[in-house]
Motif scaffolding. Sequence first.
Motif, PDB file in Angstrom:
ATOM      1  N   LEU A 234      -8.806 -41.802 -75.815  1.00 53.44           N
ATOM      2  CA  LEU A 234     -10.042 -42.572 -75.989  1.00 53.44           C
ATOM      3  C   LEU A 234     -10.052 -43.263 -77.348  1.00 53.44           C
ATOM      4  O   LEU A 234     -10.489 -44.413 -77.464  1.00 53.44           O
ATOM      5  CB  LEU A 234     -11.248 -41.645 -75.850  1.00 53.44           C
ATOM      6  N   ILE A 235      -9.552 -42.559 -78.369  1.00 51.95           N
ATOM      7  CA  ILE A 235      -9.488 -43.195 -79.697  1.00 51.95           C
ATOM      8  C   ILE A 235      -8.575 -44.415 -79.631  1.00 51.95           C
ATOM      9  O   ILE A 235      -8.892 -45.472 -80.188  1.00 51.95           O
ATOM     10  CB  ILE A 235      -8.983 -42.195 -80.762  1.00 51.95           C
ATOM     11  N   PHE A 236      -7.429 -44.302 -78.931  1.00 55.73           N
ATOM     12  CA  PHE A 236      -6.510 -45.442 -78.857  1.00 55.73           C
ATOM     13  C   PHE A 236      -7.179 -46.625 -78.150  1.00 55.73           C
ATOM     14  O   PHE A 236      -6.988 -47.774 -78.549  1.00 55.73           O
ATOM     15  CB  PHE A 236      -5.232 -45.072 -78.096  1.00 55.73           C
ATOM     16  N   CYS A 237      -7.954 -46.336 -77.094  1.00 59.45           N
ATOM     17  CA  CYS A 237      -8.635 -47.420 -76.386  1.00 59.45           C
ATOM     18  C   CYS A 237      -9.588 -48.126 -77.334  1.00 59.45           C
ATOM     19  O   CYS A 237      -9.634 -49.363 -77.376  1.00 59.45           O
ATOM     20  CB  CYS A 237      -9.413 -46.865 -75.197  1.00 59.45           C
ATOM     21  N   PHE A 238     -10.324 -47.327 -78.101  1.00 59.14           N
ATOM     22  CA  PHE A 238     -11.279 -47.897 -79.058  1.00 59.14           C
ATOM     23  C   PHE A 238     -10.551 -48.804 -80.051  1.00 59.14           C
ATOM     24  O   PHE A 238     -10.968 -49.949 -80.290  1.00 59.14           O
ATOM     25  CB  PHE A 238     -11.982 -46.736 -79.766  1.00 59.14           C
TER      26      PHE A 238
END
Lengths: 500, 101
Positions: free
Chosen positions: A93-97
């Motif tokens: 999720l952090i990478f998507c952000f």
Amino acid sequence: MMKDFIPYISISLNETINSLSFFYPEFALGLGFLLVILSDLFFAKKFPQLPAFVALLSTLFAGVLSFNMLKQSPVQLFGGMIVQDHLSTLFKLIFCFISILFVLFVRYHKDLQSSNKGTGDLFSILMAVQLGLNLMVMSENLLMVYLSLEMVSVGSYLMVGYLSNSPKQSEAAMKYALFGAVCSAFMLYGMSLIYSFSGSLDLFSAQFVSFLSTTPFFSWGPALIMMLIGVAFKLSLVPFHFWAPDVYQGAPTPVTAFLSTAPKIAGFGILIRLLAPFQPLSLSGIDNSMFSLTGVLAVTAIASMIVGNFGAIWQNNVKRMLAYSSIGHTGFMLMGLFIFSVSGFKAIVFYMVIYSIMNMAAFMIVDEVEEKTGKQDIDEYKGLGKSFSLLMIAMVVVLVSLTGLPPTAGFTAKFLIFSAAIEAYNSSGSGLIMTLIIVGALSTVVSLFYYFRIPLNAFLRKSDDPIIAFKNSPKSYISMFLVFLLLFFIIFPSAILGHL
Amino acid sequence: MIPLSHFMIISAALFCIGLFAVLTKRNAIQILIGIEFMINAAILNFVAAGRFDRVAGGGQMFALFAIVLAAAGVAVALAIILNVYKHFRTINPDKIDTLKN
């Protein structure tokens, strides 16, 4: 010989088919990769922004799919090659952000938009790199670790040298590629040694663990350290940090912002997995010799904090300064790893979320100033508080957060890491961890000196240049939104912590 | 049958030769050759140790992937070095230092 394998074929086929249903976010990224290439090939003339849009959409889609898996219990996929668990989903999720912010950043970056190369290829590389990042945090087999790390590395070399319109950029790309290739060769050799010793590539197999507990650290330690060199390069930990300032300065600013956040965070993900089989050993006291794993990690963390923070004082280029400060931040985050438990991981993940918000915002503001005025050095920021009043106030908040002072979320993040480190000290009583905590506190004080040179110049020093009021671009509004997030998360940290 | 240790000694020697080339050569392409030596040392280890891991075949598989990835890495690095040559007319990493304060 071949006959022995026949009974296994149907089993492994079934396993692969069952694994596919847990692999949707990665499918979304793979599909996004293809669609970005196609849209760039066929529609780039008519709709130049289509690749960006497709990249944004597939990243969002991957994010939603990963979010649905947040409550998933851990499962091993593809015959133990990768594992899907709570921690890896958080990382994804952090990478998507970060990727979403990167796409927006590139969309509003003048140099990349006006280049005749277009941005389509950059977005397809981004999709591939993000796929690599996702695999990095999921891998639990040495082969997957190497594959995913190389996937990210090769993609990042291309990103750094994407435009290559100036000598500086191609120099940065060359340094990054050569240094990275040497580090990954070290890692590969370390892996081959570990494999020859233990006979297994699976980090959590019984064979691997029993080998580790029966062999002294002295024999597998050097191999493990060689293996960690590859990860330390991604994390830009001392002494593998030499590339960071040059690459951060030379690369296009959106790429710098991406490199200073996503691969670093993935490096931590992989570090957590790589160290997990070794951790029971250090707890049970097998590895309390002089040359121990904890010792090596603690010394690198201390060295990174010292080199990063003291190195930043002497920098005049803003991006170089941020590069050194990010080395310091990495050393600091490593502190959360010493308590190898849920609370330590929570602290690290929270710190990473805040760190990526801060870094993205800082680089966006720096880029905005550079685009409008061409100023890259801290000395030249004199009087900018008048021409970019709102933007510079946002910058001050970001810098306060990077230092780790209230009222910003940087404070909460640092606080959580410190409490995790103190917990580790209470349970182990190791003097090394105490030193680590003290160095961490001191480096926070030192960081005040260099971070506050920017507001000092911007607001308190006068310049001879005429004051021109600049209009805020979409990029500066995005950075202000990020600043708002920093202020929001100190009041409601549970918005993140609730999901951890 | 040749024991595993002989393979490992040879691969250690290869690795050291590669590292020596990386540290001493003043030409980016020669450095790449050194890196290739280091990677091949690791591949030799994998294949040699893979003989004792017949069921999973991990070593052989790893060697194949490593060869492909090494080629990909070299392709990218060569493209970047070509760009560097266009700008600097040299590929000696020591002489290329515009990125400083």
